[in-house]
Design a protein around this motif. Structure first.
Motif, PDB file in Angstrom:
ATOM      1  N   UNK A 255      74.684  45.630  34.454  1.00 16.19           N
ATOM      2  CA  UNK A 255      73.924  45.552  35.696  1.00 16.19           C
ATOM      3  C   UNK A 255      73.700  44.138  36.188  1.00 16.19           C
ATOM      4  N   UNK A 256      74.456  43.172  35.651  1.00 15.76           N
ATOM      5  CA  UNK A 256      74.318  41.773  36.082  1.00 15.76           C
ATOM      6  C   UNK A 256      74.754  41.609  37.535  1.00 15.76           C
ATOM      7  N   UNK A 257      74.198  40.598  38.176  1.00 21.96           N
ATOM      8  CA  UNK A 257      74.578  40.239  39.534  1.00 21.96           C
ATOM      9  C   UNK A 257      75.267  38.883  39.496  1.00 21.96           C
ATOM     10  N   UNK A 258      76.474  38.767  40.063  1.00 26.45           N
ATOM     11  CA  UNK A 258      77.178  37.489  40.044  1.00 26.45           C
ATOM     12  C   UNK A 258      76.428  36.419  40.836  1.00 26.45           C
ATOM     13  N   UNK A 259      76.429  35.212  40.309  1.00 26.00           N
ATOM     14  CA  UNK A 259      75.882  34.063  41.017  1.00 26.00           C
ATOM     15  C   UNK A 259      77.040  33.122  41.289  1.00 26.00           C
ATOM     16  N   UNK A 260      77.236  32.773  42.558  1.00 25.91           N
ATOM     17  CA  UNK A 260      78.400  31.996  42.970  1.00 25.91           C
ATOM     18  C   UNK A 260      77.942  30.743  43.693  1.00 25.91           C
ATOM     19  N   UNK A 261      78.639  29.626  43.420  1.00 24.37           N
ATOM     20  CA  UNK A 261      78.361  28.380  44.140  1.00 24.37           C
ATOM     21  C   UNK A 261      79.664  27.826  44.684  1.00 24.37           C
TER      22      UNK A 261
ATOM     23  N   UNK B 107      77.838  33.953  33.298  1.00 24.57           N
ATOM     24  CA  UNK B 107      78.579  35.129  32.849  1.00 24.57           C
ATOM     25  C   UNK B 107      77.917  36.359  33.452  1.00 24.57           C
ATOM     26  N   UNK B 108      78.733  37.278  33.937  1.00 25.48           N
ATOM     27  CA  UNK B 108      78.216  38.471  34.582  1.00 25.48           C
ATOM     28  C   UNK B 108      79.001  39.680  34.099  1.00 25.48           C
ATOM     29  N   UNK B 109      78.287  40.647  33.541  1.00 25.69           N
ATOM     30  CA  UNK B 109      78.918  41.857  33.011  1.00 25.69           C
ATOM     31  C   UNK B 109      78.450  43.044  33.855  1.00 25.69           C
ATOM     32  N   UNK B 110      79.386  43.661  34.558  1.00 24.21           N
ATOM     33  CA  UNK B 110      79.035  44.765  35.459  1.00 24.21           C
ATOM     34  C   UNK B 110      78.342  45.904  34.732  1.00 24.21           C
TER      35      UNK B 110
ATOM     36  N   UNK C 249      88.862  34.199  28.878  1.00 23.18           N
ATOM     37  CA  UNK C 249      88.313  35.272  28.053  1.00 23.18           C
ATOM     38  C   UNK C 249      86.926  34.902  27.527  1.00 23.18           C
ATOM     39  N   UNK C 250      86.500  33.665  27.797  1.00 26.89           N
ATOM     40  CA  UNK C 250      85.168  33.174  27.449  1.00 26.89           C
ATOM     41  C   UNK C 250      84.684  32.303  28.595  1.00 26.89           C
ATOM     42  N   UNK C 251      83.394  31.966  28.588  1.00 26.58           N
ATOM     43  CA  UNK C 251      82.858  31.073  29.609  1.00 26.58           C
ATOM     44  C   UNK C 251      83.580  29.733  29.544  1.00 26.58           C
ATOM     45  N   UNK C 252      83.693  29.070  30.693  1.00 28.31           N
ATOM     46  CA  UNK C 252      84.434  27.816  30.806  1.00 28.31           C
ATOM     47  C   UNK C 252      83.461  26.698  31.159  1.00 28.31           C
ATOM     48  N   UNK C 253      83.584  25.570  30.502  1.00 24.60           N
ATOM     49  CA  UNK C 253      82.756  24.403  30.799  1.00 24.60           C
ATOM     50  C   UNK C 253      83.434  23.599  31.915  1.00 24.60           C
ATOM     51  N   UNK C 254      83.283  24.061  33.128  1.00 25.68           N
ATOM     52  CA  UNK C 254      83.915  23.425  34.282  1.00 25.68           C
ATOM     53  C   UNK C 254      83.132  22.193  34.689  1.00 25.68           C
ATOM     54  N   UNK C 255      83.833  21.090  34.883  1.00 26.78           N
ATOM     55  CA  UNK C 255      83.187  19.864  35.337  1.00 26.78           C
ATOM     56  C   UNK C 255      83.259  19.822  36.862  1.00 26.78           C
ATOM     57  N   UNK C 256      82.107  19.705  37.495  1.00 23.48           N
ATOM     58  CA  UNK C 256      82.034  19.708  38.947  1.00 23.48           C
ATOM     59  C   UNK C 256      81.903  18.298  39.490  1.00 23.48           C
ATOM     60  N   UNK C 257      82.652  18.007  40.552  1.00 24.30           N
ATOM     61  CA  UNK C 257      82.540  16.724  41.242  1.00 24.30           C
ATOM     62  C   UNK C 257      81.294  16.738  42.124  1.00 24.30           C
ATOM     63  N   UNK C 258      81.035  17.862  42.771  1.00 30.19           N
ATOM     64  CA  UNK C 258      79.803  18.071  43.527  1.00 30.19           C
ATOM     65  C   UNK C 258      79.633  19.562  43.801  1.00 30.19           C
ATOM     66  N   UNK C 259      78.397  19.954  44.002  1.00 30.92           N
ATOM     67  CA  UNK C 259      78.064  21.335  44.313  1.00 30.92           C
ATOM     68  C   UNK C 259      77.466  21.355  45.701  1.00 30.92           C
ATOM     69  N   UNK C 260      77.951  22.250  46.539  1.00 26.74           N
ATOM     70  CA  UNK C 260      77.469  22.303  47.919  1.00 26.74           C
ATOM     71  C   UNK C 260      76.300  23.262  48.107  1.00 26.74           C
ATOM     72  N   UNK C 261      76.488  24.504  47.672  1.00 25.32           N
ATOM     73  CA  UNK C 261      75.413  25.474  47.873  1.00 25.32           C
ATOM     74  C   UNK C 261      75.638  26.707  47.025  1.00 25.32           C
ATOM     75  N   UNK C 262      74.578  27.451  46.838  1.00 28.98           N
ATOM     76  CA  UNK C 262      74.661  28.735  46.150  1.00 28.98           C
ATOM     77  C   UNK C 262      74.919  29.794  47.206  1.00 28.98           C
ATOM     78  N   UNK C 263      75.815  30.707  46.907  1.00 27.57           N
ATOM     79  CA  UNK C 263      76.218  31.726  47.868  1.00 27.57           C
ATOM     80  C   UNK C 263      75.865  33.110  47.347  1.00 27.57           C
ATOM     81  N   UNK C 264      75.851  34.071  48.238  1.00 25.33           N
ATOM     82  CA  UNK C 264      75.625  35.453  47.824  1.00 25.33           C
ATOM     83  C   UNK C 264      74.376  36.011  48.474  1.00 25.33           C
ATOM     84  N   UNK C 265      73.875  37.118  48.012  1.00 20.28           N
ATOM     85  CA  UNK C 265      74.277  37.858  46.807  1.00 20.28           C
ATOM     86  C   UNK C 265      75.550  38.672  47.036  1.00 20.28           C
ATOM     87  N   UNK C 266      76.251  38.908  45.949  1.00 22.53           N
ATOM     88  CA  UNK C 266      77.484  39.683  45.963  1.00 22.53           C
ATOM     89  C   UNK C 266      77.382  40.824  44.975  1.00 22.53           C
TER      90      UNK C 266
END
Length: 127
Positions: free
Chosen positions: A69-75, A63-66, A5-22
């Motif tokens: 007019x936000x556009x989701x950013x996905x990795x 955070x993206x709110x439809x 219900x709120x943004x999450x502080x996710x800990x990443x082991x590694x990031x591969x790439x940014x995907x999209x646009x969606x």
């Protein structure tokens, strides 16, 4: 655990790439650090859930709110996610399934078996 219900502080082991646009499903709010899925019927991004027809594509970067007019950013990459208690170190190498947008489980627990990725590690603190 319930869906975020709120943004999450996710800990990443590694990031591969940014995907999209969606595109994003109307009337949805997507929280940063949560699992991103595509709703098969529409091809639009939604918060991941144990819902038939979805497939996980990565993690929401912001955070993206439809309605705004936000556009989701996905990795894509590897992250420490909450698990429902069914996943232990003996499950390393098995596939994790979606329970909700911030929690994974095993196929025996999930209803629709939406795969998230291979379990690489289990940490009592990080997920």
């Amino acid at each position: 655990m319930a869906a975020a219900t709120v943004d999450r502080q996710t800990r990443f082991a590694h990031v591969e790439r940014i995907k999209g646009p969606y595109g994003q499903t109307a009337a949805t709010t997507i929280h940063a650090g949560t699992l991103a899925a595509i709703a098969g019927a529409t091809g639009l991004i939604v918060p991941a859930a144990d819902t038939a027809g979805q497939f996980v594509v990565g993690f929401h970067m912001k955070r993206s709110v439809a309605a705004d007019g936000d556009t989701p950013e996905v990795m894509s990459g590897a992250a420490y996610l909450a698990n429902d208690g069914t996943i232990t170190v003996v499950n390393v190498g098995e596939m994790a399934m979606v329970l909700d947008d911030q929690t994974v489980t095993l196929a025996a627990t999930a209803v629709n078996d939406i795969p998230v990725g291979v379990i690489e590690a289990v940490d009592a603190t990080l997920g």
